[in-house]
Write an enzyme that holds these catalytic residues in place. Structure first.
Site, PDB file in Angstrom:
ATOM      1  N   ARG A 201       1.859   6.451  -3.160  1.00  0.00           N
ATOM      2  CA  ARG A 201       2.629   6.591  -4.030  1.00  0.00           C
ATOM      3  C   ARG A 201       2.658   6.845  -5.198  1.00  0.00           C
ATOM      4  O   ARG A 201       2.427   7.838  -6.171  1.00  0.00           O
ATOM      5  CB  ARG A 201       3.885   6.281  -3.703  1.00  0.00           C
TER       6      ARG A 201
ATOM      7  N   GLY B 169      -4.090   7.744   7.488  1.00  0.00           N
ATOM      8  CA  GLY B 169      -3.603   8.034   7.656  1.00  0.00           C
ATOM      9  C   GLY B 169      -2.653   8.999   6.150  1.00  0.00           C
ATOM     10  O   GLY B 169      -2.485  10.045   6.085  1.00  0.00           O
TER      11      GLY B 169
ATOM     12  N   ARG C 277      -5.741  12.426  14.157  1.00  0.00           N
ATOM     13  CA  ARG C 277      -4.576  12.083  13.994  1.00  0.00           C
ATOM     14  C   ARG C 277      -3.277  13.874  13.630  1.00  0.00           C
ATOM     15  O   ARG C 277      -4.398  14.819  13.297  1.00  0.00           O
ATOM     16  CB  ARG C 277      -4.088  11.446  13.231  1.00  0.00           C
TER      17      ARG C 277
ATOM     18  N   SER D 116      12.258   7.396   9.747  1.00  0.00           N
ATOM     19  CA  SER D 116      12.027   6.862   8.301  1.00  0.00           C
ATOM     20  C   SER D 116      12.824   6.902   6.932  1.00  0.00           C
ATOM     21  O   SER D 116      11.805   7.020   5.902  1.00  0.00           O
ATOM     22  CB  SER D 116      10.213   6.430   8.613  1.00  0.00           C
TER      23      SER D 116
ATOM     24  N   LYS E 288       0.571  -0.845   0.218  1.00  0.00           N
ATOM     25  CA  LYS E 288       0.041  -0.076  -0.200  1.00  0.00           C
ATOM     26  C   LYS E 288       0.744   1.559   0.039  1.00  0.00           C
ATOM     27  O   LYS E 288       0.072   2.496  -0.510  1.00  0.00           O
ATOM     28  CB  LYS E 288      -1.044  -0.824   1.423  1.00  0.00           C
ATOM     29  N   SER E 289       2.408   0.710   0.214  1.00  0.00           N
ATOM     30  CA  SER E 289       3.327   2.431   0.603  1.00  0.00           C
ATOM     31  C   SER E 289       3.300   2.840  -0.914  1.00  0.00           C
ATOM     32  O   SER E 289       3.330   4.196  -0.992  1.00  0.00           O
ATOM     33  CB  SER E 289       4.674   1.684   1.826  1.00  0.00           C
TER      34      SER E 289
ATOM     35  N   ASP F  54       8.171  -1.165  12.053  1.00  0.00           N
ATOM     36  CA  ASP F  54       6.956  -1.757  12.025  1.00  0.00           C
ATOM     37  C   ASP F  54       7.163  -3.621  12.190  1.00  0.00           C
ATOM     38  O   ASP F  54       6.380  -3.957  12.546  1.00  0.00           O
ATOM     39  CB  ASP F  54       6.430  -1.742  10.322  1.00  0.00           C
TER      40      ASP F  54
ATOM     41  N   SER G 125       7.498  10.405   8.290  1.00  0.00           N
ATOM     42  CA  SER G 125       7.931  10.914   6.941  1.00  0.00           C
ATOM     43  C   SER G 125       6.663  10.987   5.969  1.00  0.00           C
ATOM     44  O   SER G 125       6.957  11.577   4.523  1.00  0.00           O
ATOM     45  CB  SER G 125       9.267  10.203   6.947  1.00  0.00           C
ATOM     46  N   GLN G 126       5.451  11.078   6.085  1.00  0.00           N
ATOM     47  CA  GLN G 126       4.484  11.119   5.556  1.00  0.00           C
ATOM     48  C   GLN G 126       4.276  12.614   4.830  1.00  0.00           C
ATOM     49  O   GLN G 126       4.060  12.884   4.002  1.00  0.00           O
ATOM     50  CB  GLN G 126       3.905  10.457   5.453  1.00  0.00           C
TER      51      GLN G 126
END
Length: 327
Positions: free
Chosen positions: A28, A94, A122, A197, A23-24, A312, A170-171
């Protein structure tokens, strides 16, 4: 009440496990495809709240996004973004809420990014503050630095430098990195605190490069993103390395062999290094251009390791560690 009966293994594991896409990487890739002029096809897109919320938001912006199984066909381009007011529903995601907030700054707006009540708790302030410094009009809802937030461009195209903290999610940085090529001179990010991260920031730069914007420089306190334009792409999402840790850990605990196809030595994700943690504990690891295989015949050894770049996966390693022959 549902009852699940778990039977002990009668023999060592011998399995090939197909793991859903990352999903990361997927989120992106969806942002880059949304900015690329033309049609992209993303293959192996996982379902789940993050990616489905991202697709909802992109459709609300005016983009065509069709899912057929694990494939998404997306027609992108900033010129297609609808004029607001429009609400972008981030659900509980998020990552999506932060990426979409930055993405919305490039459109005509106004766009209100909102989510379900737990997401509203959040923190988002570092991202909102950075966007304000970039000339974006940011209007907060009930609580400053939280959702809902309304964003309206245009960005300050004369800007070439942005300051933000590196020791928070880091998002925020990834979200701003992905829109940075659409500034005339790109952007230079000055980090006021050490970057955390870093592997996720590397994933962001790698996906950007795949979509045609290479040359991102990742320094300790300075991140430089050149100007450019993403190109539409047929892009395959690699398996999720965090999810892959569980079947690979099962091979370490129970003995035998587990293979995860598609999780190659060229993976974009830092969490692929988990297999080498298992290798240090006594497993045999084969990682090539087709996938990753972990097997164990002998005992597991205890190790001392800094997991800051694999945070993680601490819970997974903790379970494996319980079966080691030393602390």
């Amino acid at each position: 009440m549902d009852v699940y009966r778990v039977a002990p293994l009668s023999a060592p594991i011998d399995a090939v496990i197909e793991v859903p896409g990352s999903k990361s990487v997927a989120n992106r890739a969806l942002v880059c495809a949304a900015l690329a002029d033309g049609e992209s096809v993303l293959r192996g897109v996982p379902d789940g709240d993050d990616t489905e919320a991202m697709l909802d938001c992109l459709r609300a912006l005016g983009l065509e996004a069709e899912r057929a199984g694990d494939d998404v066909r997306l027609t992108g381009g900033v010129a297609l973004f609808k004029r607001g007011p429009i609400t972008l529903p981030a659900r509980l995601a998020g990552t999506t809420s932060r990426f979409v907030t930055a993405l919305a700054a490039l459109g005509p707006g106004p766009y209100t990014i909102d989510g379900l009540p737990p997401l509203r708790t959040r923190p988002m302030a570092p991202l909102h503050d950075a966007l304000v410094s970039m000339g974006v009009h940011v209007q907060h809802g009930e609580i400053e630095g939280h959702l809902p937030v309304t964003v309206q461009g245009p960005v300050d195209v004369t800007l070439d430098e942005v300051s933000l903290r590196g020791d928070v999610s880091s998002q925020y940085l990834s979200a701003l990195m992905m829109i940075a090529p659409y500034f005339p001179n790109g952007l230079r990010f000055m980090l006021t605190t050490p970057l955390v991260s870093r592997p996720y920031v590397r994933v962001t730069a790698a996906v950007m490069a795949a979509f045609g914007v290479g040359g991102v420089e990742l320094g300790d306190r300075i991140i430089t993103v050149p100007a450019g334009r993403y190109r539409p792409l047929d892009f395959r999402i690699e398996p999720d390395a965090s999810s892959a840790s569980y079947p690979l850990a099962a091979a370490a605990i129970c003995g035998g062999r587990v293979r995860v196809p598609g999780l190659t030595r060229n993976s974009l994700q830092g969490d692929t290094a988990f297999c080498h943690v298992l290798e240090r504990m006594g497993c045999e690891v084969v990682q090539d251009d087709t996938g990753t295989t972990v097997s164990r015949v002998g005992e597991l050894n205890g190790i001392a390791i800094n997991m800051s770049d694999l945070s993680d996966l601490v819970p997974t390693l903790a379970v494996v560690a319980a079966f080691a022959n030393s602390k």
